[in-house]
Design an enzyme around this catalytic site. Structure first.
Site, PDB file in Angstrom:
ATOM      1  N   ARG A  35       1.814 -10.201  10.700  1.00 32.48           N
ATOM      2  CA  ARG A  35       3.134  -9.588  10.921  1.00 32.48           C
ATOM      3  C   ARG A  35       4.247 -10.573  10.571  1.00 32.48           C
ATOM      4  O   ARG A  35       5.411 -10.180  10.408  1.00 32.48           O
ATOM      5  CB  ARG A  35       3.318  -9.164  12.394  1.00 32.48           C
ATOM      6  N   GLN A  84      -7.849  -4.337   9.086  1.00 31.17           N
ATOM      7  CA  GLN A  84      -6.821  -3.885  10.020  1.00 31.17           C
ATOM      8  C   GLN A  84      -7.263  -2.640  10.798  1.00 31.17           C
ATOM      9  O   GLN A  84      -6.425  -1.887  11.301  1.00 31.17           O
ATOM     10  CB  GLN A  84      -5.511  -3.608   9.284  1.00 31.17           C
ATOM     11  N   ASP A  86      -3.016   7.495   3.692  1.00 28.60           N
ATOM     12  CA  ASP A  86      -2.591   6.142   4.043  1.00 28.60           C
ATOM     13  C   ASP A  86      -3.352   5.689   5.290  1.00 28.60           C
ATOM     14  O   ASP A  86      -3.756   6.511   6.106  1.00 28.60           O
ATOM     15  CB  ASP A  86      -1.082   6.149   4.312  1.00 28.60           C
ATOM     16  N   GLU A  87      -3.560   4.386   5.433  1.00 29.81           N
ATOM     17  CA  GLU A  87      -4.240   3.802   6.609  1.00 29.81           C
ATOM     18  C   GLU A  87      -5.607   4.470   6.839  1.00 29.81           C
ATOM     19  O   GLU A  87      -5.950   4.850   7.958  1.00 29.81           O
ATOM     20  CB  GLU A  87      -3.364   3.953   7.863  1.00 29.81           C
ATOM     21  N   LYS A 106       0.822  -1.211   0.000  1.00 27.87           N
ATOM     22  CA  LYS A 106       0.000   0.000   0.000  1.00 27.87           C
ATOM     23  C   LYS A 106       0.858   1.265   0.000  1.00 27.87           C
ATOM     24  O   LYS A 106       0.556   2.223  -0.708  1.00 27.87           O
ATOM     25  CB  LYS A 106      -0.944   0.009   1.200  1.00 27.87           C
ATOM     26  N   THR A 107       1.953   1.278   0.807  1.00 27.77           N
ATOM     27  CA  THR A 107       2.819   2.462   0.834  1.00 27.77           C
ATOM     28  C   THR A 107       3.490   2.650  -0.520  1.00 27.77           C
ATOM     29  O   THR A 107       3.675   3.782  -0.991  1.00 27.77           O
ATOM     30  CB  THR A 107       3.869   2.332   1.947  1.00 27.77           C
TER      31      THR A 107
END
Length: 764
Positions: free
Chosen positions: A597, A249, A218-219, A32-33
């Protein structure tokens, strides 16, 4: 270089999106980044937007810094203008430093962190109601919740009616007034005031919306209502909002995050383009399958199926320990083995709540395995750092009462509590900052000579340092302050030699940070802003081989090996969530975050006997329901040798937690549901038999379908009713002397501690 060739088809589709709103649903580890960085570069390199007209916002300084570096690598050498890439709060500070005078504040406002806020609320509590049972932390949480949900102080009691709501409202009003009087804002205010400026001044709203023609977030699943409203104001002149997020998330509801922002994006922004990123570059397929099997049980989601080219990888290892201590020992042994085989690998131990870290820290220390704890005291929250920053804050904003009260007698300079109380009292009576009262009092002929003398000396120091702020660098000012107040001598006097050296090393690090700030051309205010907006994750050691942290802290990170510890119902999912489907879904998303993770290997551990999370002192905990949601064929089950030893000694193949503990549990229960001295005739062989026996006993004593007045164990998470306090949820249960103490949060009366046998609670 053709930058689009570096992307997979779905990433490329997102990067090439034209004008108008777009939602990129990016699964864990799907890049995504990367998509945001490449989109910024694509807009610049294709001349679709001037660099300075691009605003990208995220949630941590670390994420913003990494994004800036990525964009620079893709775009090439620095240009005359650059896109603005920052956190929400940093952007708001930037805007308010220019425009806050529109709201009656000065541009040199202070930013109160959590510690400053608690100090201020503590002072207000002592003035309004010294005997209150409310803690500053509890009050601050309620005020922050109100701000995040758009509730003003005057509306509070009506919007959130409960026993102490009027008290909270009075404190809330005072708290906001004190912030205004001292030209200060808290973290929530940064968002609220930025939006207020744009709403009150349409010409400013148009200016900033015209300036930032392309906005990327973002997020997005972590945005709260004020952030959502700010984005609406900034896109009022266009609809070029490009957001990237993952509803699976969304784990920060307690901070005000609203999952509906992402779930209803198409409704809020009609015609929005929806793009899914489902290829994962981080984990093995088995890890992704386990994560997907858990989170698919949620209903509040749009749905994605993650896949990878990384191969199927190892199965997940589930270890059932005989005790929390043994759980930690087994994990330490596995870590040691893995580090011997692969010393360069990164390992994390993740847990639901902070108290679980103690056993891991003890065992890892004994085993000689170096580790770092994320979520311990962050650098800018340490005592000596807070002290020195308070000195700078007073120079920058003399009206900052919290900072002034922190340094007025630190180190001790003879200004006692009575004098400080007098200054504070006059400040309240006159509605003036303490700094102003101090200047007037040193000239007061009625003030005792000794008091006037020590106050004058302090005033002289402030005047001296104030004369340096326009001509000297921040490190020089700090050096002068340290020398004038003999801060090092105070530390060496009050601390052990090793602790003193640690604190002095922290001060040296602060001065280095100030030097770097000066080299970037930052002012004192910009340096203080950076410190105020820092978080512990900004200082995560990238070289640490073993990291310990809560699941919330692990968001955005990845490790070669992950140990997900403490998977028991009541602990994870947390007891607070068990009676709310909405909260339980957030706990499941938290589990999904923990699983994803892991890059190569995931361990999950639990123990049936962990104090405070079983039904009672002798009744074991149950395996987390999340473990039951994982595919059995992908789970390797291992039991503690101690469990196997017990089973061999008992001559039974039954499970430890079903064979050993019911006898202790029965002793506890029998004292409550049977007449004193009567010996139970039944010796249950399993938890199921014990429960059946107890239910039969309850029916015989209380009648079918009735809630027994005695003998019913009220677990954490149980919904109860009290004659006076109304309906509530049990938060915890623990022994207090010869009694059982329950902590219950009631919808009307707030949190109460009750003795179980006298509380007369009805279980709902």
């Amino acid at each position: 270089m053709d930058i689009l060739s570096q992307l997979n088809p779905q990433q490329r589709l997102a990067v090439e999106h034209g004008p108008g709103p777009a939602l990129v649903l990016a699964g864990a580890g799907s890049g995504k980044t990367r998509v945001i960085a490449y989109r910024i570069a694509y807009l610049i390199r294709n001349a679709a937007a001037r660099p300075e007209s691009i605003l990208a916002v995220t949630f941590t300084n670390k994420a913003a810094s990494e994004m800036r570096q990525r964009v620079q690598l893709i775009v090439g050498p620095a240009r005359s203008a650059e896109p603005l890439i920052s956190t929400f709060h940093s952007f708001c500070v930037r805007l308010l430093r220019r425009e806050i005078q529109q709201l009656g504040y000065k541009r040199d406002f202070s930013i109160y962190d959590t510690d400053d806020q608690k100090r201020l609320i503590k002072n207000i509590l002592q003035e309004i109601n010294p005997d209150t049972e409310m803690t500053p932390r509890e009050v601050l949480s309620r005020i922050s919740y109100a701000k995040n949900h758009g509730t003003s102080p005057e509306q509070y009691a009506k919007r959130f009616p409960f026993n102490a709501s009027e008290d909270i409202q009075r404190i809330y009003i005072q708290y906001n007034q004190r912030l205004k009087n001292t030209n200060s804002l808290d973290f929530d205010d940064l968002l609220l005031k930025a939006s207020e400026v744009l709403r009150k001044k349409p010409e400013l709203k148009k200016h900033y919306s015209d300036w930032y023609r392309y906005i990327l977030v973002d997020e997005y699943q972590d945005t709260n209502r004020p952030q959502y409203e700010l984005l609406g104001l900034l896109t009022s002149e266009h609809r070029n909002l490009f957001v990237v997020g993952d509803e699976d998330q969304s784990i920060y509801k307690f901070r005000g995050a609203d999952i509906q922002n992402i779930l209803k994006f198409e409704t809020d922004f009609p015609g929005a383009k929806i793009i899914k990123l489902e290829q994962n570059y981080r984990s093995s397929q088995n890890i992704l399958n386990v994560a997907g099997s858990v989170v698919k049980n949620n209903t509040e989601r749009k749905g994605k199926i993650l896949w990878t080219d990384n191969g199927s990888g190892d199965v997940i290892t589930c270890y059932r320990a005989a005790s929390p201590r043994e759980e930690a020992g087994w994990i330490a042994e596995q870590i040691n083995n893995r580090l011997q085989d692969e010393p360069d690998k990164h390992i994390a131990i993740l847990y639901r709540t902070n108290f679980l870290s103690r056993n891991f820290e003890d065992i890892l220390t004994d085993a000689g395995i170096p580790y770092a704890v994320v979520g311990s005291v962050a650098f800018f929250q340490r005592m000596e750092i807070k002290d020195l920053l308070a000195y700078l804050r007073v120079l920058f904003n003399p009206e900052d009462d919290v900072a002034l009260l922190r340094i007025i007698n630190t180190p001790p300079r003879g200004i006692g509590k009575a004098t400080i109380d007098m200054l504070t009292e006059v400040a309240l009576e006159t509605n003036a900052p303490i700094f102003k009262v101090l200047k007037e009092k040193v000239q007061d002929p009625d003030l005792p000579a000794r008091t006037a003398h020590v106050l004058q000396r302090f005033q002289n120091l402030l005047d001296k340092w104030n004369g340096l702020k326009d001509s000297k660098s921040i490190p020089r000012i700090l050096d002068t302050i340290l020398e004038d107040v003999q801060y090092e001598q105070m530390i060496r006097r009050n601390e052990t030699a090793s602790e003193a050296e640690n604190r002095l090393a922290n001060i040296e690090e602060l001065i280095r940070a100030a030097t770097e700030s000066g080299q970037r051309g930052e002012s004192i205010s910009e340096f203080l802003d950076r410190a105020s907006l820092s978080s512990e994750l900004d200082h995560l050691d990238p070289n640490a081989r073993v990291s310990l942290m809560t699941l919330h802290s692990a968001k955005g990170l990845e490790f070669d090996t992950v140990f997900l510890a403490g998977l028991e119902d009541g602990l994870f999912p947390h007891a607070h969530s068990l009676n709310s489907e909405e909260d339980l879904e957030e706990e499941r998303r938290l589990c999904y975050v923990g699983i994803t993770r892991a890059r190569r290997k995931l361990f999950v551990t639990w123990t049936p006997y962990r104090k405070n999370y079983g039904l009672d002192a002798g009744i074991p905990a149950k395996m987390s329901r999340f473990l039951n949601e994982m595919p059995a064929e992908l789970i390797e089950q291992i039991e503690s040798d101690e469990l196997n030893d017990y089973q061999q000694r008992s001559g039974s193949a039954g499970r430890f937690y079903e064979k050993a503990e019911p006898y202790r549990a029965l002793e506890v229960y029998s004292k409550r549901i049977k007449p004193a001295g009567e010996t139970p005739k039944v010796r249950p062989k399993s938890i199921a038999e014990l429960r059946a026996y107890l239910e039969e006993q309850q029916k015989s004593r209380n009648g079918p379908g009735e809630v027994p007045p005695k003998g019913r164990i009220i677990k954490p998470g149980t919904r109860v009713r009290h004659d006076k306090f109304g309906d509530g949820i049990v938060l915890s249960r623990e022994r207090s002397g010869n009694n059982i103490k329950l902590v219950v949060t009631f919808s009307r009366a707030g949190r109460k501690s009750l003795i179980e046998q006298y509380a007369k609670l009805k279980v709902l």
